[in-house]
Design a protein around this motif. Structure first.
Motif, PDB file in Angstrom:
ATOM      1  N   ASP A  49       0.880  -1.170   0.000  1.00 24.61           N
ATOM      2  CA  ASP A  49       0.000   0.000   0.000  1.00 24.61           C
ATOM      3  C   ASP A  49       0.912   1.213   0.000  1.00 24.61           C
ATOM      4  OD1 ASP A  49      -1.686   2.112   0.549  1.00 24.61           O
ATOM      5  OD2 ASP A  49      -2.909   1.001   1.973  1.00 24.61           O
ATOM      6  N   ASN A  50       1.102   1.801  -1.168  1.00 19.25           N
ATOM      7  CA  ASN A  50       2.041   2.924  -1.268  1.00 19.25           C
ATOM      8  C   ASN A  50       1.534   4.167  -0.529  1.00 19.25           C
ATOM      9  OD1 ASN A  50       3.887   1.450  -2.749  1.00 19.25           O
ATOM     10  ND2 ASN A  50       3.080   2.131  -4.720  1.00 19.25           N
ATOM     11  N   ASP A  51       0.232   4.297  -0.363  1.00 13.94           N
ATOM     12  CA  ASP A  51      -0.301   5.456   0.368  1.00 13.94           C
ATOM     13  C   ASP A  51       0.062   5.371   1.844  1.00 13.94           C
ATOM     14  OD1 ASP A  51      -3.357   5.569  -1.597  1.00 13.94           O
ATOM     15  OD2 ASP A  51      -1.410   6.545  -1.904  1.00 13.94           O
ATOM     16  N   ARG A  52       0.182   4.146   2.360  1.00  6.68           N
ATOM     17  CA  ARG A  52       0.524   3.934   3.763  1.00  6.68           C
ATOM     18  C   ARG A  52       1.990   3.567   3.964  1.00  6.68           C
ATOM     19  NH1 ARG A  52      -4.115   3.162   6.990  1.00  6.68           N
ATOM     20  NH2 ARG A  52      -6.046   3.011   5.786  1.00  6.68           N
ATOM     21  N   ASN A  53       2.766   3.511   2.871  1.00  3.53           N
ATOM     22  CA  ASN A  53       4.172   3.088   2.962  1.00  3.53           C
ATOM     23  C   ASN A  53       4.300   1.759   3.722  1.00  3.53           C
ATOM     24  OD1 ASN A  53       4.997   5.354   1.593  1.00  3.53           O
ATOM     25  ND2 ASN A  53       6.578   5.906   3.073  1.00  3.53           N
ATOM     26  N   THR A  54       3.452   0.809   3.363  1.00  9.37           N
ATOM     27  CA  THR A  54       3.413  -0.456   4.092  1.00  9.37           C
ATOM     28  C   THR A  54       3.359  -1.635   3.124  1.00  9.37           C
ATOM     29  OG1 THR A  54       2.268   0.599   5.942  1.00  9.37           O
ATOM     30  CG2 THR A  54       2.175  -1.797   5.841  1.00  9.37           C
ATOM     31  N   VAL A  55       4.060  -2.682   3.482  1.00 13.93           N
ATOM     32  CA  VAL A  55       4.012  -3.954   2.759  1.00 13.93           C
ATOM     33  C   VAL A  55       3.487  -5.021   3.709  1.00 13.93           C
ATOM     34  CG1 VAL A  55       5.390  -5.764   1.684  1.00 13.93           C
ATOM     35  CG2 VAL A  55       5.835  -3.390   1.131  1.00 13.93           C
ATOM     36  N   TYR A  56       2.650  -5.887   3.188  1.00 13.74           N
ATOM     37  CA  TYR A  56       2.024  -6.921   3.996  1.00 13.74           C
ATOM     38  C   TYR A  56       2.432  -8.308   3.496  1.00 13.74           C
ATOM     39  CZ  TYR A  56      -1.008  -2.967   5.111  1.00 13.74           C
ATOM     40  OH  TYR A  56      -1.483  -1.751   5.493  1.00 13.74           O
ATOM     41  N   LEU A  57       2.395  -9.263   4.421  1.00 14.10           N
ATOM     42  CA  LEU A  57       2.557 -10.667   4.059  1.00 14.10           C
ATOM     43  C   LEU A  57       1.443 -11.456   4.744  1.00 14.10           C
ATOM     44  CD1 LEU A  57       4.320 -12.715   2.486  1.00 14.10           C
ATOM     45  CD2 LEU A  57       5.466 -13.185   4.674  1.00 14.10           C
ATOM     46  N   GLN A  58       0.471 -11.862   3.960  1.00 15.65           N
ATOM     47  CA  GLN A  58      -0.603 -12.692   4.481  1.00 15.65           C
ATOM     48  C   GLN A  58      -0.151 -14.147   4.387  1.00 15.65           C
ATOM     49  OE1 GLN A  58      -3.673 -11.892   5.842  1.00 15.65           O
ATOM     50  NE2 GLN A  58      -3.868 -14.100   6.246  1.00 15.65           N
ATOM     51  N   MET A  59      -0.121 -14.812   5.532  1.00 10.02           N
ATOM     52  CA  MET A  59       0.365 -16.190   5.586  1.00 10.02           C
ATOM     53  C   MET A  59      -0.778 -17.107   6.016  1.00 10.02           C
ATOM     54  SD  MET A  59       4.104 -15.598   7.318  1.00 10.02           S
ATOM     55  CE  MET A  59       3.426 -15.150   8.913  1.00 10.02           C
ATOM     56  N   ASP A  60      -1.173 -17.997   5.127  1.00  7.99           N
ATOM     57  CA  ASP A  60      -2.249 -18.950   5.394  1.00  7.99           C
ATOM     58  C   ASP A  60      -1.701 -20.372   5.360  1.00  7.99           C
ATOM     59  OD1 ASP A  60      -4.256 -16.853   3.294  1.00  7.99           O
ATOM     60  OD2 ASP A  60      -4.238 -16.890   5.485  1.00  7.99           O
ATOM     61  N   SER A  61      -2.476 -21.294   5.903  1.00  6.48           N
ATOM     62  CA  SER A  61      -2.085 -22.711   5.928  1.00  6.48           C
ATOM     63  C   SER A  61      -0.667 -22.881   6.441  1.00  6.48           C
ATOM     64  CB  SER A  61      -2.206 -23.314   4.510  1.00  6.48           C
ATOM     65  OG  SER A  61      -3.517 -23.186   4.014  1.00  6.48           O
ATOM     66  N   LEU A  62      -0.392 -22.231   7.542  1.00  9.50           N
ATOM     67  CA  LEU A  62       0.962 -22.246   8.090  1.00  9.50           C
ATOM     68  C   LEU A  62       1.374 -23.639   8.540  1.00  9.50           C
ATOM     69  CD1 LEU A  62       0.821 -18.856   9.968  1.00  9.50           C
ATOM     70  CD2 LEU A  62       2.599 -19.510   8.328  1.00  9.50           C
ATOM     71  N   LYS A  63       2.671 -23.909   8.378  1.00  6.13           N
ATOM     72  CA  LYS A  63       3.256 -25.198   8.733  1.00  6.13           C
ATOM     73  C   LYS A  63       4.352 -24.979   9.770  1.00  6.13           C
ATOM     74  CE  LYS A  63       2.705 -26.755   3.931  1.00  6.13           C
ATOM     75  NZ  LYS A  63       3.413 -27.282   2.742  1.00  6.13           N
ATOM     76  N   PRO A  64       4.666 -26.000  10.568  1.00  7.67           N
ATOM     77  CA  PRO A  64       5.758 -25.837  11.542  1.00  7.67           C
ATOM     78  C   PRO A  64       7.071 -25.400  10.891  1.00  7.67           C
ATOM     79  CG  PRO A  64       4.485 -27.788  12.053  1.00  7.67           C
ATOM     80  CD  PRO A  64       3.962 -27.277  10.739  1.00  7.67           C
TER      81      PRO A  64
END
Length: 124
Positions: free
Chosen positions: A72-87
């Protein structure tokens, strides 16, 4: 000077989800590629995902289909959505940004600016 601050890590059970955030300072954020990398105990730091200034994404094979990177360049933020997480996703996750380059890279050495990291622990 660029500063990157990660947040959103924590403890989650296998199969669960987490969303990491990387807040960036500096005027070059919107024109620079940004990535998430991780380092597990006793292992080398490895590439996870990256997003170019134009929004094109790149993923490691180990997370493809489970993780989603966005910016989101307006918020100067990068996200990482992590699903189906494994050990095996357990690691310290770092946000990193290239200097002067808008194109993503999977090479750790191509990233000049780094955050302090956030711990992600996935229990089995």
């Amino acid at each position: 000077q660029v500063q990157l601050v990660e947040s959103g890590g924590g403890l989650v059970q296998a199969g669960g989800s987490l969303r990491l955030s990387c807040a960036a300072s500096g005027r070059t954020f919107s024109t620079s590629a940004t990535a998430w990398l991780r380092q597990a105990p006793g292992k080398e730091r490895e590439f996870v995902a990256a997003v170019s200034s134009g929004g094109n994404t790149l993923y490691a094979d180990s997370v493809k289909g489970r993780f989603t990177i966005s910016r989101d360049n307006d918020r100067n933020t990068v996200y990482l959505q992590m699903d189906s997480l494994k050990p095996e996703d357990t690691a310290i996750y770092y946000c990193a940004q290239r200097r002067f380059y808008s194109v993503s890279s999977s090479r750790t050495d191509d990233y000049s600016y780094w955050g302090q990291g956030t711990q992600v622990t996935v229990s089995s």
